[in-house]
Design an enzyme around this catalytic site. Structure first.
Site, PDB file in Angstrom:
ATOM      1  N   ARG A 147      45.363  33.729  52.423  1.00 48.03           N
ATOM      2  CA  ARG A 147      45.274  33.890  53.871  1.00 48.03           C
ATOM      3  C   ARG A 147      45.934  32.675  54.503  1.00 48.03           C
ATOM      4  O   ARG A 147      45.957  31.592  53.894  1.00 48.03           O
ATOM      5  CB  ARG A 147      43.818  33.975  54.326  1.00 48.03           C
ATOM      6  CG  ARG A 147      43.027  35.137  53.731  1.00 48.03           C
ATOM      7  CD  ARG A 147      41.584  35.100  54.236  1.00 48.03           C
ATOM      8  NE  ARG A 147      40.797  36.225  53.739  1.00 48.03           N
ATOM      9  CZ  ARG A 147      40.034  36.181  52.650  1.00 48.03           C
ATOM     10  NH1 ARG A 147      39.948  35.055  51.952  1.00 48.03           N
ATOM     11  NH2 ARG A 147      39.352  37.240  52.247  1.00 48.03           N
ATOM     12  N   LYS A 171      36.860  32.911  53.330  1.00 45.12           N
ATOM     13  CA  LYS A 171      35.910  33.285  54.379  1.00 45.12           C
ATOM     14  C   LYS A 171      34.497  32.892  53.982  1.00 45.12           C
ATOM     15  O   LYS A 171      34.115  33.018  52.820  1.00 45.12           O
ATOM     16  CB  LYS A 171      35.977  34.800  54.634  1.00 45.12           C
ATOM     17  CG  LYS A 171      37.254  35.259  55.338  1.00 45.12           C
ATOM     18  CD  LYS A 171      37.200  36.737  55.643  1.00 45.12           C
ATOM     19  CE  LYS A 171      38.412  37.194  56.434  1.00 45.12           C
ATOM     20  NZ  LYS A 171      38.370  38.636  56.749  1.00 45.12           N
ATOM     21  N   HIS A 243      50.282  37.235  56.921  1.00 43.49           N
ATOM     22  CA  HIS A 243      49.450  38.171  56.159  1.00 43.49           C
ATOM     23  C   HIS A 243      50.302  39.199  55.414  1.00 43.49           C
ATOM     24  O   HIS A 243      49.839  39.790  54.431  1.00 43.49           O
ATOM     25  CB  HIS A 243      48.467  38.870  57.091  1.00 43.49           C
ATOM     26  CG  HIS A 243      47.109  39.060  56.485  1.00 43.49           C
ATOM     27  ND1 HIS A 243      46.264  38.012  56.169  1.00 43.49           N
ATOM     28  CD2 HIS A 243      46.440  40.179  56.101  1.00 43.49           C
ATOM     29  CE1 HIS A 243      45.147  38.478  55.641  1.00 43.49           C
ATOM     30  NE2 HIS A 243      45.229  39.784  55.585  1.00 43.49           N
ATOM     31  N   ARG A 246      50.623  38.195  51.927  1.00 47.10           N
ATOM     32  CA  ARG A 246      49.389  38.472  51.173  1.00 47.10           C
ATOM     33  C   ARG A 246      49.343  39.942  50.755  1.00 47.10           C
ATOM     34  O   ARG A 246      49.024  40.260  49.608  1.00 47.10           O
ATOM     35  CB  ARG A 246      48.182  38.111  52.041  1.00 47.10           C
ATOM     36  CG  ARG A 246      46.819  38.384  51.420  1.00 47.10           C
ATOM     37  CD  ARG A 246      45.741  37.777  52.323  1.00 47.10           C
ATOM     38  NE  ARG A 246      44.413  38.302  52.089  1.00 47.10           N
ATOM     39  CZ  ARG A 246      43.570  37.809  51.172  1.00 47.10           C
ATOM     40  NH1 ARG A 246      43.947  36.823  50.392  1.00 47.10           N
ATOM     41  NH2 ARG A 246      42.351  38.313  51.045  1.00 47.10           N
ATOM     42  N   HIS A 269      38.221  39.430  48.040  1.00 47.71           N
ATOM     43  CA  HIS A 269      37.576  40.545  48.715  1.00 47.71           C
ATOM     44  C   HIS A 269      36.155  40.716  48.197  1.00 47.71           C
ATOM     45  O   HIS A 269      35.921  40.690  46.987  1.00 47.71           O
ATOM     46  CB  HIS A 269      38.341  41.851  48.466  1.00 47.71           C
ATOM     47  CG  HIS A 269      39.641  41.936  49.206  1.00 47.71           C
ATOM     48  ND1 HIS A 269      40.638  42.817  48.856  1.00 47.71           N
ATOM     49  CD2 HIS A 269      40.109  41.255  50.288  1.00 47.71           C
ATOM     50  CE1 HIS A 269      41.661  42.679  49.681  1.00 47.71           C
ATOM     51  NE2 HIS A 269      41.357  41.737  50.554  1.00 47.71           N
ATOM     52  N   TYR A 278      45.627  49.086  48.272  1.00 46.01           N
ATOM     53  CA  TYR A 278      46.923  48.774  47.666  1.00 46.01           C
ATOM     54  C   TYR A 278      47.322  49.776  46.594  1.00 46.01           C
ATOM     55  O   TYR A 278      48.460  49.769  46.149  1.00 46.01           O
ATOM     56  CB  TYR A 278      46.915  47.352  47.098  1.00 46.01           C
ATOM     57  CG  TYR A 278      46.706  46.318  48.173  1.00 46.01           C
ATOM     58  CD1 TYR A 278      47.707  46.031  49.097  1.00 46.01           C
ATOM     59  CD2 TYR A 278      45.488  45.661  48.308  1.00 46.01           C
ATOM     60  CE1 TYR A 278      47.508  45.113  50.105  1.00 46.01           C
ATOM     61  CE2 TYR A 278      45.288  44.737  49.327  1.00 46.01           C
ATOM     62  CZ  TYR A 278      46.289  44.473  50.214  1.00 46.01           C
ATOM     63  OH  TYR A 278      46.094  43.568  51.224  1.00 46.01           O
TER      64      TYR A 278
END
Length: 297
Positions: A147, A171, A243, A246, A269, A278
């Site tokens: 990120r 995060k 992004h 990414r 994630h 994806y």
């Protein structure tokens, strides 16, 4: 119970027990503040809030031009808030628990072809210190699937280049280890040895990898502008942002046959469902299926 007391305790819970980032905490508190403002207008106290009140609030919010995603996030924030009140203050039930979020469509993210990534990186002027920094930055961004906040916050002390790993803080201040390829390592070593020592250094920023010309860490906006300028330089018209690198990192791994769980771990994630998007963007594979199996092909 007063709103201010409940919000103060809720904030402490999000900080200490959930270990969320300041941005996430602000988002949760903003959700609660919206409900508080609605209830204040209708002279409803916090203890009077029930499922019917929350439903009426959501109908009221729906009259504003906000997306289904924002509505879903708002409801999720309220569910978390009332769940906290159940734990902390032994509320009998969560008034938002049984309410359903609006259905959300899953958008397929835009990705770059490898030749487009190569073109962007090759367009960088390596005759300047900033050019070498930018090339290193994009090699790390694409090579590790970071990120942008993780990129600008990357620390020298978290580079383990001898064993080909880096550590990032994602995060919620969650740390994870990510493999780093030889190409990114090569330019990191050049940048750290030959370029970064030439840059000024502001006090307190000695451990940051990527610095601006004033010796402070690069901002997220600056990374965005660097990428936008490179896209304009090569005539790339598709939407692009940090992004996008990414997304491209993850897509290219999945296309190459990488295990989805491994990709999930590298991206940081929490849910495999987020990573599964994806699997839907391998266009070459889908085309081969059509060619091989469809009778009209």
């Amino acid at each position: 119970m007063e709103w201010d007391v409940a919000k103060k305790d809720f904030k402490r819970y999000l900080q200490l027990e959930r270990n969320l980032s300041s941005n996430s905490i602000d988002a949760y508190l903003n959700d609660v503040h919206k409900l508080e403002a609605y209830c204040s207008y209708r002279t409803i106290s916090l203890t009077q809030v029930d499922t019917k009140i929350v439903q009426q609030f959501l109908v009221f919010i729906n009259d504003f031009p906000i997306s289904p995603f924002t509505q879903a996030r708002l409801l999720s924030g309220l569910k978390t808030f009332f769940s906290f009140l159940q734990i902390e203050y032994e509320w009998e039930k969560n008034p938002a628990e049984l309410l359903e979020s609006p259905r959300l469509s899953r958008k397929i993210p835009s990705v770059l072809h490898l030749r487009e990534i190569d073109a962007l990186i090759e367009a960088i002027d390596l005759s300047t210190n900033e050019g070498t920094r930018n090339k290193t930055m994009l090699e790390v961004l694409y090579g590790c699937g970071l990120r942008v906040s993780e990129l600008v916050g990357l620390k020298i002390s978290n580079l383990y280049l001898d064993v080909e790993f880096i550590k990032v803080e994602g995060k919620g201040n969650k740390e994870r280890l990510i493999p780093i390829g030889k190409q990114a390592i090569k330019y990191l070593e050049i940048y750290l040895k030959e370029v970064r020592p030439m840059l000024p250094l502001k006090p307190g920023f000695g451990d940051f990898v990527f610095l601006n010309r004033r010796g402070a860490p690069l901002s997220r906006v600056m990374v965005f502008l660097i990428i936008k300028d490179l896209a304009k330089k090569i005539g790339l018209t598709k939407p692009i942002s940090p992004h996008t690198f990414r997304h491209s990192f993850a897509s290219h791994l999945v296309e190459g046959g990488a295990d989805l769980r491994a990709v999930q771990d590298m991206l940081g994630h929490e849910s495999i469902t987020t990573t599964e998007i994806y699997t839907h963007i391998d266009k070459d594979y889908l085309q081969s299926v059509i060619t091989q199996y469809h009778p009209r092909s």
